[in-house]
Scaffold this motif. Structure first.
Motif, PDB file in Angstrom:
ATOM      1  N   ASP A 152      -2.799   4.784  -3.365  1.00 19.44           N
ATOM      2  CA  ASP A 152      -3.493   6.068  -3.358  1.00 19.44           C
ATOM      3  C   ASP A 152      -4.861   5.986  -4.018  1.00 19.44           C
ATOM      4  OD1 ASP A 152      -2.552   5.691  -5.892  1.00 19.44           O
ATOM      5  OD2 ASP A 152      -1.424   7.570  -6.026  1.00 19.44           O
ATOM      6  N   ARG A 194      -8.569  -1.825   1.376  1.00 20.60           N
ATOM      7  CA  ARG A 194      -8.722  -0.733   0.432  1.00 20.60           C
ATOM      8  C   ARG A 194      -9.812  -0.964  -0.601  1.00 20.60           C
ATOM      9  NH1 ARG A 194      -8.104   2.916   2.822  1.00 20.60           N
ATOM     10  NH2 ARG A 194      -7.450   4.303   1.159  1.00 20.60           N
ATOM     11  N   GLN A 211     -14.373   6.693   3.939  1.00 20.28           N
ATOM     12  CA  GLN A 211     -13.289   5.829   4.384  1.00 20.28           C
ATOM     13  C   GLN A 211     -11.940   6.243   3.793  1.00 20.28           C
ATOM     14  OE1 GLN A 211     -13.839   3.121   6.574  1.00 20.28           O
ATOM     15  NE2 GLN A 211     -15.835   4.112   6.733  1.00 20.28           N
ATOM     16  N   ARG A 236      -8.476   8.034   3.008  1.00 22.70           N
ATOM     17  CA  ARG A 236      -7.437   8.642   3.816  1.00 22.70           C
ATOM     18  C   ARG A 236      -6.887   9.871   3.090  1.00 22.70           C
ATOM     19  NH1 ARG A 236      -4.107   3.073   4.320  1.00 22.70           N
ATOM     20  NH2 ARG A 236      -3.907   3.606   2.120  1.00 22.70           N
ATOM     21  N   SER A 237      -6.112  10.663   3.774  1.00 22.55           N
ATOM     22  CA  SER A 237      -5.592  11.887   3.167  1.00 22.55           C
ATOM     23  C   SER A 237      -4.711  11.581   1.961  1.00 22.55           C
ATOM     24  CB  SER A 237      -4.799  12.692   4.201  1.00 22.55           C
ATOM     25  OG  SER A 237      -3.712  11.929   4.712  1.00 22.55           O
ATOM     26  N   ASP A 265      -5.235   9.293  -0.272  1.00 23.78           N
ATOM     27  CA  ASP A 265      -6.012   8.750  -1.390  1.00 23.78           C
ATOM     28  C   ASP A 265      -6.359   9.856  -2.381  1.00 23.78           C
ATOM     29  OD1 ASP A 265      -6.044   6.130  -0.404  1.00 23.78           O
ATOM     30  OD2 ASP A 265      -7.779   6.557   0.867  1.00 23.78           O
TER      31      ASP A 265
END
Length: 307
Positions: free
Chosen positions: A23, A53, A97, A99-100, A102
């Protein structure tokens, strides 16, 4: 503002038996970083980033280092900025970049070195302090001395005293008030005005709420401004001394010393202008702008004379 529900940190198993953090998105910005980028990515490896990531936003490197590191490390995603867009704007590009899932953005200079537990220490502190929008570690110089990374927001009076006297009287009261070296050297966590952008864990909810870094700052003072706007939005800037990084210094900065000095002074003037708007302050801001330009030129000349 995007909504991000708090949830327990999810980690997946690594092949070496460690855990992967899922996350956190790491963002670093490069401009011909040389070997420092490889060392930086290597230092992050024990902190557990899965493939893709660690986002490297490249501002137009010509040394091939970002491409080589992206090829060698599956955790790295290379994003090319449309030219040298500046530091804050490049970080904002990297944040796209995310994501939901994170919840955190780890924003780092590519000339820093993390320890195996740097990220874990920052995340632990973040979960203990739900209103911390930015968290910063203790930052060490290459010789092991403590860099004053946890500072007070500068007032005009403090800024003038620091600018005029820091070079000839480092212990002057204005520099002491601004740098707060006792805080950075302390073993206790502390809420401060702003934290060095060399290595920052940012709560994504807070970052999104204030619109990220102000792209008007090409380089320098974007971290000061970020800390100020986070505080105005009700978030804190938390210094976490149990997390430690080393700032080794970058090749691109060393090669462009004169340009860096000029950029620092331009950004200082911009910060003053943004924090003191209106007709009443306009003459003061203008005079300070002249003074900062003169100081910039004098600093460049003196640095050249010193070799």
């Amino acid at each position: 503002m995007a909504a991000h529900r708090r949830r327990a940190r999810r980690r997946l198993p690594r092949r070496d038996g460690g855990r992967l953090v899922t996350d956190v998105l790491c963002i670093t910005v490069t401009y011909s970083p040389g070997p420092t980028l490889e060392a930086f990515v290597g230092s992050l490896a024990p902190n557990g980033f899965p493939p893709g990531r660690v986002v490297v936003v490249d501002n137009g490197s010509t040394d091939g280092a970002p491409e080589a590191v992206a090829e060698a490390h599956p955790e790295v995603t290379l994003v090319r900025a449309p030219g040298n867009v500046g530091y804050g704007r490049a970080v904002n590009l990297g944040a796209e970049q995310a994501r939901s899932a994170d919840e955190w953005l780890l924003v780092c200079n590519p000339d820093t070195l993390a320890t195996p537990d740097t990220l874990a220490r920052l995340l632990e502190a973040a979960h203990r302090a739900p209103r911390a929008g930015a968290l910063g570690p203790r930052v060490l110089d290459p010789d092991g001395s403590v860099y004053p990374s946890a500072r007070a927001l500068p007032s005009i009076r403090t800024g003038i005293g620091h600018a005029l006297l820091s070079g000839v009287w480092p212990s002057n009261p204005w520099t002491r008030r601004y740098q707060q070296r006792d805080v950075s050297a302390s073993a206790s966590p502390a809420e401060v005005g702003w934290l060095s952008g060399a290595f920052l864990l940012l709560r994504r909810e807070a970052f999104d709420q204030i619109g990220g870094f102000d792209p008007d700052f090409f380089m320098y003072f974007e971290d000061v401004d970020l800390g100020r706007r986070l505080a105005e939005a009700g978030w804190s800037n938390l210094f976490v001394p149990e997390a430690v990084v080393t700032h080794v210094g970058g090749e691109s900065t060393a090669r462009s010393a004169d340009a860096m000095v000029a950029a620092h002074h331009r950004s200082a003037h911009l910060y003053v202008a943004k924090t003191h708007p209106g007709a009443l302050w306009r003459p003061v801001v203008a005079v300070l702008g002249v003074g900062l330009r003169l100081r910039s030129r004098a600093t460049i000349v003196l640095d050249r004379l010193r070799g």
